[in-house]
Design a protein around this motif. Structure first.
Motif, short mmCIF file in Angstrom:
data_model
loop_
_atom_site.label_atom_id
_atom_site.label_comp_id
_atom_site.label_asym_id
_atom_site.label_seq_id
_atom_site.Cartn_x
_atom_site.Cartn_y
_atom_site.Cartn_z
N GLY A 134 -36.51 75.13 -37.37
CA GLY A 134 -36.57 74.62 -38.75
C GLY A 134 -35.23 74.53 -39.47
N TYR A 135 -34.13 74.74 -38.73
CA TYR A 135 -32.81 74.65 -39.37
C TYR A 135 -32.43 73.20 -39.63
N GLY A 174 -41.32 70.64 -40.31
CA GLY A 174 -41.45 70.42 -41.76
C GLY A 174 -41.42 71.72 -42.54
N LEU A 175 -41.65 72.86 -41.83
CA LEU A 175 -41.60 74.16 -42.54
C LEU A 175 -40.15 74.65 -42.59
N PRO A 176 -39.81 75.48 -43.60
CA PRO A 176 -38.47 76.06 -43.64
C PRO A 176 -38.32 77.16 -42.58
N ARG A 184 -44.04 82.91 -38.47
CA ARG A 184 -45.09 82.54 -37.50
C ARG A 184 -44.81 83.09 -36.12
N GLY A 185 -43.58 83.66 -35.93
CA GLY A 185 -43.30 84.30 -34.64
C GLY A 185 -42.27 83.61 -33.77
N VAL A 186 -41.44 82.75 -34.38
CA VAL A 186 -40.39 82.08 -33.60
C VAL A 186 -39.04 82.67 -34.01
N ALA A 187 -38.29 83.19 -33.04
CA ALA A 187 -36.95 83.71 -33.35
C ALA A 187 -35.94 83.05 -32.43
N ARG A 188 -34.73 82.88 -32.93
CA ARG A 188 -33.70 82.24 -32.10
C ARG A 188 -32.41 83.05 -32.17
N THR A 189 -31.56 82.81 -31.18
CA THR A 189 -30.18 83.28 -31.29
C THR A 189 -29.30 82.05 -31.39
#
Ligand SMILES: Nc1ncnc2c1ncn2[C@@H]1O[C@H](COP(=O)(O)OP(=O)(O)OP(=O)(O)O)[C@@H](O)[C@H]1O
Ligand SMILES: [Mg+2]
Length: 242
Positions: free
Chosen positions: A51-52, A69-71, A78-83
């Motif tokens: 969402g970036y 479309g979500l920030p 919702r459970g999505v993480a990134r590095t």
């Protein structure tokens, strides 16, 4: 059933299509390698999923719901993480505080956040650095801090962007074992790595991008024999930066 569905995602920056009509699915529990030459659009696709970047067109669904479309914060919830490819840490904060930032996503209690952050730091082998300023750490340790911060959000899907780049062989072996261990926690992963010896053994399936387009998808042993993939990588030698 698909856990993550990337449906015809296009991301344009001015006249450049960094992602061009990309579609693929990731099943729950899978580890999918996302590879391709420099500038292929891998990090951009992570930014779209997390969402970036708003997508120019196409859709992204996660765990049965539309997330495009979500920030970023809503997608993280919702459970999505990134590095990030270049580690982003809060340099003037301690390592522990950096990881607590992630832990605060699921609790507003300082005590709980600290306990969870300490547990995660133990998991990534950084317990001894908990009180150090993040800026005093080596680049590879800073990468582990942002990995710990992502983990501290209790993700269901983890997007790892070159977390193993620049590590020594020993550190790489440790990182591979760590990433494999996340699967035991039920975390689904998409992994961007340039080192084939790392990404191929760890991935159940591999998706290949080139110039913003998906050019191949399949089991690692099929991908290494794929003509289009070999060509894309031979072409890279002209302008390689890694
Ligand atoms: N914010 C931006 N504004 C304009 N162009 C961008 C932006 N981010 C990426 N690009 C361009 O989009 C294309 C894809 O870049 P991206 O960083 O997604 O590639 P990558 O596959 O992650 O490459 P690498 O392996 O080098 O990390 C490149 O041509 C890049 O210059
Ligand atoms: Mg990148």
């Amino acid at each position: 059933m698909s856990f993550l569905t990337v449906g015809g995602v296009t991301k344009r920056f001015g006249g450049l299509s960094a992602n061009d009509d990309i579609s693929f699915e990731v099943a729950r529990g899978e580890i999918v390698g996302l590879i391709g030459p420099n500038g292929a659009g891998k990090s951009t696709l992570f930014s779209c999923i997390a969402g970036y970047h708003p997508v120019t067109s196409g859709t992204i669904d996660f765990d049965g719901k539309r997330i495009s479309g979500l920030p970023p914060e809503a997608i993280c919830r919702r459970g999505v993480a990134r590095t990030f490819q270049i580690a982003r840490v809060f340099k003037e904060m301690s390592v522990l505080e950096n990881v607590m930032v992630g832990a605060f996503l699921s609790t507003s209690s300082r005590g709980e956040a600290e306990a969870h952050a300490r547990a995660v730091l133990g998991r990534v082998g950084l317990s001894g650095k908990a009180e150090a300023f993040a800026r005093s750490l080596t680049v590879s340790e800073q990468k582990r801090v942002q990995l710990a911060r992502a983990l501290a959000t209790r993700p269901k899907l983890l997007l790892l962007d070159e977390v193993m780049a620049g590590l020594t062989p020993q550190e790489t072996a440790e990182a591979v074992a760590l990433v494999r261990s996340f699967r035991g926690d039920g975390i689904t992963m998409v992994i961007v790595e340039h080192v084939m010896e790392v990404v191929m053994p760890i991935s159940d399936r591999v998706v290949v991008l080139d110039y913003g387009k998906k050019i191949a998808e399949g089991a690692p042993e099929e991908i290494v024999r794929n003509e289009l993939v070999i060509k894309a990588y031979l072409g890279e030698k002209r302008g390689a930066k890694h």
